[in-house]
Design an enzyme around this catalytic site. Structure first.
Site, mmCIF file in Angstrom:
data_model
loop_
_atom_site.group_PDB
_atom_site.id
_atom_site.type_symbol
_atom_site.label_atom_id
_atom_site.label_comp_id
_atom_site.label_asym_id
_atom_site.label_seq_id
_atom_site.Cartn_x
_atom_site.Cartn_y
_atom_site.Cartn_z
ATOM 1 N N ASP A 2 0.813 -1.206 0.000
ATOM 2 C CA ASP A 2 0.000 0.000 0.000
ATOM 3 C C ASP A 2 0.853 1.264 0.000
ATOM 4 O O ASP A 2 1.920 1.292 0.617
ATOM 5 C CB ASP A 2 -0.869 -0.008 1.268
ATOM 6 C CG ASP A 2 -2.291 0.416 0.961
ATOM 7 O OD1 ASP A 2 -2.570 0.707 -0.211
ATOM 8 O OD2 ASP A 2 -3.089 0.465 1.890
ATOM 9 N N ARG A 6 -0.290 7.452 -2.847
ATOM 10 C CA ARG A 6 0.109 8.597 -2.000
ATOM 11 C C ARG A 6 1.542 9.023 -2.291
ATOM 12 O O ARG A 6 1.872 10.202 -2.276
ATOM 13 C CB ARG A 6 -0.039 8.213 -0.516
ATOM 14 C CG ARG A 6 -1.468 8.345 -0.015
ATOM 15 C CD ARG A 6 -1.632 7.725 1.328
ATOM 16 N NE ARG A 6 -1.708 6.263 1.236
ATOM 17 C CZ ARG A 6 -1.542 5.438 2.255
ATOM 18 N NH1 ARG A 6 -1.269 5.918 3.449
ATOM 19 N NH2 ARG A 6 -1.649 4.142 2.094
ATOM 20 N N TRP A 7 2.400 8.057 -2.586
ATOM 21 C CA TRP A 7 3.805 8.348 -2.897
ATOM 22 C C TRP A 7 3.873 9.258 -4.130
ATOM 23 O O TRP A 7 4.605 10.245 -4.145
ATOM 24 C CB TRP A 7 4.532 7.029 -3.162
ATOM 25 C CG TRP A 7 6.014 7.120 -3.380
ATOM 26 C CD1 TRP A 7 6.987 6.994 -2.435
ATOM 27 C CD2 TRP A 7 6.681 7.340 -4.630
ATOM 28 N NE1 TRP A 7 8.223 7.118 -3.020
ATOM 29 C CE2 TRP A 7 8.066 7.326 -4.368
ATOM 30 C CE3 TRP A 7 6.261 7.537 -5.948
ATOM 31 C CZ2 TRP A 7 9.027 7.511 -5.357
ATOM 32 C CZ3 TRP A 7 7.208 7.724 -6.932
ATOM 33 C CH2 TRP A 7 8.570 7.709 -6.634
ATOM 34 N N SER A 47 -6.191 -6.655 -6.179
ATOM 35 C CA SER A 47 -7.249 -7.396 -5.484
ATOM 36 C C SER A 47 -8.471 -7.550 -6.380
ATOM 37 O O SER A 47 -8.623 -6.829 -7.388
ATOM 38 C CB SER A 47 -7.637 -6.665 -4.193
ATOM 39 O OG SER A 47 -8.497 -5.590 -4.499
ATOM 40 N N GLU A 49 -11.165 -6.511 -5.745
ATOM 41 C CA GLU A 49 -11.946 -5.263 -5.635
ATOM 42 C C GLU A 49 -11.282 -4.105 -6.411
ATOM 43 O O GLU A 49 -11.905 -3.076 -6.640
ATOM 44 C CB GLU A 49 -12.093 -4.825 -4.169
ATOM 45 C CG GLU A 49 -13.086 -5.650 -3.361
ATOM 46 C CD GLU A 49 -12.539 -7.007 -2.928
ATOM 47 O OE1 GLU A 49 -11.319 -7.106 -2.645
ATOM 48 O OE2 GLU A 49 -13.309 -7.973 -2.909
ATOM 49 N N ASN A 50 -10.002 -4.286 -6.796
ATOM 50 C CA ASN A 50 -9.301 -3.191 -7.464
ATOM 51 C C ASN A 50 -9.852 -2.867 -8.861
ATOM 52 O O ASN A 50 -9.539 -1.815 -9.426
ATOM 53 C CB ASN A 50 -7.787 -3.475 -7.561
ATOM 54 C CG ASN A 50 -7.040 -3.251 -6.254
ATOM 55 O OD1 ASN A 50 -6.001 -3.862 -5.998
ATOM 56 N ND2 ASN A 50 -7.547 -2.359 -5.402
ATOM 57 N N ARG A 53 -11.339 0.625 -9.453
ATOM 58 C CA ARG A 53 -10.526 1.852 -9.632
ATOM 59 C C ARG A 53 -10.778 2.456 -11.015
ATOM 60 O O ARG A 53 -11.315 1.763 -11.898
ATOM 61 C CB ARG A 53 -9.040 1.492 -9.474
ATOM 62 C CG ARG A 53 -8.732 1.100 -8.048
ATOM 63 C CD ARG A 53 -7.251 1.026 -7.788
ATOM 64 N NE ARG A 53 -7.059 0.824 -6.365
ATOM 65 C CZ ARG A 53 -5.974 1.148 -5.688
ATOM 66 N NH1 ARG A 53 -4.946 1.683 -6.306
ATOM 67 N NH2 ARG A 53 -5.908 0.939 -4.404
ATOM 68 N N ARG A 168 2.071 -5.019 6.242
ATOM 69 C CA ARG A 168 1.217 -4.080 5.514
ATOM 70 C C ARG A 168 1.917 -2.732 5.533
ATOM 71 O O ARG A 168 2.227 -2.191 6.596
ATOM 72 C CB ARG A 168 -0.161 -3.986 6.161
ATOM 73 C CG ARG A 168 -1.016 -2.896 5.550
ATOM 74 C CD ARG A 168 -2.367 -3.359 5.110
ATOM 75 N NE ARG A 168 -2.912 -2.391 4.161
ATOM 76 C CZ ARG A 168 -4.091 -2.491 3.604
ATOM 77 N NH1 ARG A 168 -4.859 -3.522 3.868
ATOM 78 N NH2 ARG A 168 -4.519 -1.588 2.755
#
Ligand code: FPP
Length: 233
Positions: A2, A6-7, A47, A49-50, A53, A168
């Site tokens: 994860d 943000r990076w 995932s 669920e990804n 996106r 994580r």
């Protein structure tokens, strides 16, 4: 893994730049894991669920995964890594499915570290497909319901191995549908470091944390210590 988004955002870049930097971190962590004698490394790359996106991010991630598989197959093979892509392959593009089959076949007989890359993976769909397989075997008369044990279920999962240490990154305290069955007794290490910055020094911090844990598996400390003494004798 994860923190890629943000990076990138912290640098005023688009999110995919973070995933590209994340792919570099993948490479160095695989090498470091081999150096530190890790026997099985599972990386959560995409995932189930990804898919929600933005389409551009999904497309870029799929391209990145395909390129990374092709680029690193030879080198992984030279290092005796056995690579498995875990998850539901059927929703992936035919080209990606071909790359997966090629790298899995190339490395199938290797004897070094097992590298699981989780793509279109979710622990609940994984459990569902295992339960469906068991039900079909019962319906076909090949399995008695009374024979269904933890071991029988585990054998039908994409990842039939217990997790010792779950790392994580990016500071999130969530399991996010990752190896729920296999993590029953996992030690959990949450690092605030964003994945592209997670390097060997950070991996060593996680391994030190793990080394300092007493794994009791439901027992009390005195029993664990007695077991350890018996093993050492
Ligand atoms: C989660 O961070 C990261 C992902 C969904 C993608 C992980 C993929 C890679 C590191 C690419 C390369 C992988 C391999 C195996 C070569 P996020 O985007 O949710 O980050 P955020 O929480 O900062 O938004």
């Amino acid at each position: 893994m994860d923190g890629n988004g943000r990076w990138a955002e912290a640098r005023g870049q688009i999110r995919i730049k973070g995933h590209q930097a994340g792919a570099q971190a993948v490479r160095s962590i695989i090498e470091a894991a081999m150096r530190h004698g890790i026997s099985i490394l599972t990386l959560y790359a995409f995932s189930s669920e990804n898919w929600k996106r933005p389409a551009t991010e999904v497309k870029a991630l799929m391209q990145l995964l395909g390129t990374a598989l092709k680029e690193h197959a030879r080198e992984l093979n030279e290092h005796q890594v056995r690579m498995r892509v875990v998850g539901d392959h059927s929703a992936l593009s035919p080209a990606l499915q071909r790359s997966i089959a090629a790298v899995e076949e190339l490395t199938a007989n290797n004897t070094g570290m097992i590298l699981n890359i989780a793509i279109n993976y979710g622990a609940r769909p994984e459990l569902l497909q295992a339960v469906r397989t068991l039900a079909a075997e019962v319906a076909a008369g090949r399995l008695d319901p009374g024979q269904i044990s933890e071991g029988e279920l585990t054998q039908r999962l994409y990842v039939p191995d217990d997790v010792d240490l779950l790392i994580r990154t990016g500071g999130e305290f969530r399991l996010s549908n990752f190896l729920l069955w296999q993590c029953a007794y996992a030690e959990i290490y949450v690092s605030p470091v964003l994945w592209p910055d997670f390097d060997e020094a950070e991996l060593i911090k996680a391994l030190r944390f793990y080394a300092g844990r007493e794994r009791r598996f439901g027992m009390i400390s005195a029993q664990v210590q007695a077991q350890q003494c018996a093993k050492d004798d």
